[in-house]
Design a protein around this motif. Structure first.
Motif, PDB file in Angstrom:
ATOM      1  N   ASN A 555       0.842  -1.179   0.000  1.00  0.00           N
ATOM      2  CA  ASN A 555       0.000   0.000   0.000  1.00  0.00           C
ATOM      3  C   ASN A 555       0.884   1.238   0.000  1.00  0.00           C
ATOM      4  OD1 ASN A 555       0.580   0.805   2.866  1.00  0.00           O
ATOM      5  ND2 ASN A 555      -0.374  -1.215   3.263  1.00  0.00           N
ATOM      6  N   ARG A 556       0.274   2.391   0.138  1.00  0.00           N
ATOM      7  CA  ARG A 556       1.022   3.663   0.143  1.00  0.00           C
ATOM      8  C   ARG A 556       0.892   4.393   1.471  1.00  0.00           C
ATOM      9  NH1 ARG A 556       2.789   4.896  -4.924  1.00  0.00           N
ATOM     10  NH2 ARG A 556       1.793   3.789  -6.649  1.00  0.00           N
ATOM     11  N   ALA A 604       8.695   4.282   1.436  1.00  0.00           N
ATOM     12  CA  ALA A 604       8.659   2.932   0.875  1.00  0.00           C
ATOM     13  C   ALA A 604       9.520   1.995   1.707  1.00  0.00           C
ATOM     14  CB  ALA A 604       9.146   2.961  -0.575  1.00  0.00           C
ATOM     15  N   VAL A 624       5.115  -0.930   1.986  1.00  0.00           N
ATOM     16  CA  VAL A 624       4.694   0.357   1.451  1.00  0.00           C
ATOM     17  C   VAL A 624       5.505   0.625   0.190  1.00  0.00           C
ATOM     18  CG1 VAL A 624       4.604   2.848   1.863  1.00  0.00           C
ATOM     19  CG2 VAL A 624       3.996   1.260   3.703  1.00  0.00           C
ATOM     20  N   GLN A 625       4.814   0.985  -0.872  1.00  0.00           N
ATOM     21  CA  GLN A 625       5.504   1.249  -2.144  1.00  0.00           C
ATOM     22  C   GLN A 625       5.510   2.730  -2.478  1.00  0.00           C
ATOM     23  OE1 GLN A 625       3.381  -1.221  -4.937  1.00  0.00           O
ATOM     24  NE2 GLN A 625       4.721  -2.963  -4.562  1.00  0.00           N
TER      25      GLN A 625
END
Length: 625
Positions: A555-556, A604, A624-625
């Motif tokens: 997710n972000r 990230a 986290v990307q």
């Protein structure tokens, strides 16, 4: 409905439309076959000749008959009289799957069967004789009237199989009218997707009604040879009669049922045995009834000529008879009436015993004789065919439109747009702009023909997108309502139609979601996404871990936590890989399944999420990307 004027009118055309023998010709291209009954092609220059004794042999693209048979099923075929290997059809996807189908009367009882075979992996001129799988087997009480022709419809892709009424004479058990019997029928089977046997097409007329779901049409006596018009997909059936009449039936491509052709109540349009039958108007009349008074005894149905070599033959349905060699044709005139033409009887050898027709990949036609010869049909008028459409205006969809003219062996082509040559030497072209298109076709003797002009209007395809769909879901996520733009299209998940995504029922792994929208012009656009359903495993395997998940993952920094808790309060703590606490807060909710939403500006990388109550805890890793 039965129309008793049909025969009278067409017989009048027969009298008034005899042509001299020189207008068509039969040229022998091969001989030495044993009881050839069918001729097929697989999409290249070869012809496959079906012999009733159980062999399929090849005439290669040079005209040579290969010495080794393509297939030998003599050990499976009951051969003799009307029994034997009777027909074959190549799968529409033969070039990629190598499947073909044969129809035959089997040994050990003589049941009518259809089996699927495969071509050998290393030799295109040899089938794998051990690959046979029986698709359907039908008990047949007598030795005659076996039908046995096979063909794939160019419109729906289904396999059609014509069966005789079971034999003897007069259909003594009335099987052709019995919807619980597969005899005396045209069957329609779905053999796609590599299935070993068949499935029922959902649009078959008896699905959900009384009778066998395989049935497409009823009331046939012995549909020995039938074919589809490769241009229009209309179905032409030559149905062999009893003792007085033969018939040719036509079913248009837009038909939603194959109909009922009346046997044994009626033979062609004549009363036969009407006990228990309805009035003739309740049955489908043949397009043509042929009296045995002219020497006919067994109609040999053929094809509509769609080859490129002979413009004078374009659109004619050719057929003949086993008992005499008068070749005839039916063709619709400008007023919509079918005109019968008799071409005469002076053909090679004065041969009777014509047994079956065939087409090659170019649409040129061939005729087999049980005496062992294969002939090619030709015309003394060698003007080639240049044809785009019978319509003067075509509304097409941009990028999906193909214009084509019949392809001829050794032909060259010149396409023009608004009178200017496009420099395209191909039998087909993809129009990129609208305008007036024409094509000139040149045969190998430099004779030419030019098509009528066709105005092409190109409509743009709609821009389509899936909205709100992620690429990763946890198996515990609730059902997701699908959304596409523009709305009103069709969603499919792994090929099945659906309007929501339910990870729990789809199962773990990769899945494909596709959305297709078609506008009022018939133009379509599509969008698709691959997504993964994951287990959402945690580090600890305890009470909380059994049903805890992070979604989406990756997710972000904006995600939801879904977990089970037998208490009303749980402490949620988020740490980075160095163990630093980035977030910690008590979550209050009802006992049972709880959902918490986190929204943090995270860089990230990988993070750990811990959920604790008074007794248990669980930790999960997410990205986290």
């Amino acid at each position: 409905m039965k129309n008793f004027n049909t025969i009278v009118l067409l017989l009048l055309f027969l009298i008034g439309n005899n042509k001299s023998d020189g207008q068509i010709a039969l040229t022998q291209i091969a001989n030495g076959f044993v009881d050839p009954v069918d001729i097929q092609h697989c999409g290249d220059g070869r012809l496959f000749v079906v012999q009733q004794n159980g062999f399929i042999r090849i005439i290669d693209s040079t005209g040579a008959v290969l010495p080794t048979p393509f297939l030998n099923v003599t050990n499976k075929v009951a051969y003799g009289g009307e029994r034997g290997l009777l027909g074959m059809a190549f799968d529409p996807n033969y070039a990629t799957n190598g499947y073909f189908y044969i129809a035959y009367t089997g040994t050990g009882g003589g049941n009518n069967r259809v089996s699927r075979y495969s071509v050998s992996a290393g030799n295109p001129n040899k089938a794998d004789s051990l690959s046979g799988v029986v698709v359907i087997s039908i008990f047949d009480p007598y030795s005659n009237h076996n039908g046995g022709d096979l063909a794939f419809s160019p419109k729906d892709g289904y396999l059609y199989y014509g069966t005789g009424d079971g034999g003897s004479a007069n259909d003594p058990q009335n099987r052709a009218q019995n919807k619980d019997s597969l005899l005396g029928k045209m069957l329609r089977l779905d053999v796609g997707s590599g299935i070993a046997t068949y499935q029922i097409p959902p649009t078959n007329p008896l699905v959900g009604a009384a009778g066998r779901d395989e049935i497409w049409a009823t009331g046939l006596r012995n549909p020995w040879r039938f074919s589809f018009d490769r241009l229009t997909a209309d179905l032409w059936i030559g149905d062999v009669g009893q003792g007085a009449w033969e018939e040719v039936n036509l079913q248009l491509a837009d038909a939603t049922t194959g109909g009922n052709y009346g046997w044994r109540c009626y033979e062609a349009n004549a009363n036969f045995n009407t006990s228990g039958c309805q009035a003739a108007s309740n049955y489908d009349a043949p397009l043509l009834g042929i009296s045995h008074n002219d020497g006919s005894c067994s109609v040999i149905g053929g094809y509509v000529y769609r080859g490129a070599e002979f413009a004078s033959l374009w659109g004619e349905y050719f057929f003949t008879d086993y008992c005499y060699d008068n070749i005839k044709s039916l063709k619709k005139d400008t007023a919509g009436n079918y005109i019968l033409t008799a071409y005469g009887t002076s053909f090679p050898g004065g041969a009777y015993e014509y047994s079956g027709w065939g087409e090659d990949v170019y649409g040129e036609m061939y005729l087999a004789s049980l005496a062992g010869q294969i002939y090619k049909l030709s015309s003394t008028d060698t003007t080639p065919v240049a044809y785009i459409s019978d319509q003067d205006t075509l509304l097409l969809c941009e990028g999906n439109a193909v214009l084509q003219t019949p392809r001829g062996r050794g032909f060259t082509y010149d396409w023009t747009l608004n009178g200017t040559s496009l420099g395209v030497n191909s039998y087909q072209i993809i129009p990129t702009v609208g305008g007036l298109y024409q094509v000139t076709a040149y045969n190998s003797n430099f004779e030419s023909a030019i098509s009528t002009p066709v105005l092409v209007i190109l409509n743009s395809n709609p821009v389509v997108s899936l909205q709100g769909i992620d690429t990763l879901y946890c198996e515990y996520n609730a059902g997701i309502v699908l959304n596409g733009n523009p709305s009103g299209g069709i969603f499919t998940i792994d090929g099945a139609v659906a309007d929501s995504l339910n990870p729990a029922t789809l199962g773990l792994g990769n899945h494909l979601l596709n959305y297709v929208f078609t506008d009022l012009n018939g133009c379509s656009g599509a969008d698709q996404v691959n997504f993964v359903i994951d287990e959402c495993l945690s580090v600890n395997d305890n009470y909380l871990a059994a049903s805890a998940s992070v979604f989406p993952n990756p997710n972000r920094g904006h995600f939801q936590i879904r977990f089970s808790n037998f208490e009303s309060t749980a402490m949620i703590t988020l740490t980075d890989i160095a163990g630093r606490i980035l977030y910690s807060e008590a979550h209050n909710g009802n006992q049972g399944t709880q959902i918490a939403t986190i929204n943090l500006p995270l860089a990230a990388g990988y993070y750990f999420l811990t959920i604790r109550n008074k007794i248990h805890s669980t930790t999960m890793r997410f990205e986290v990307q």
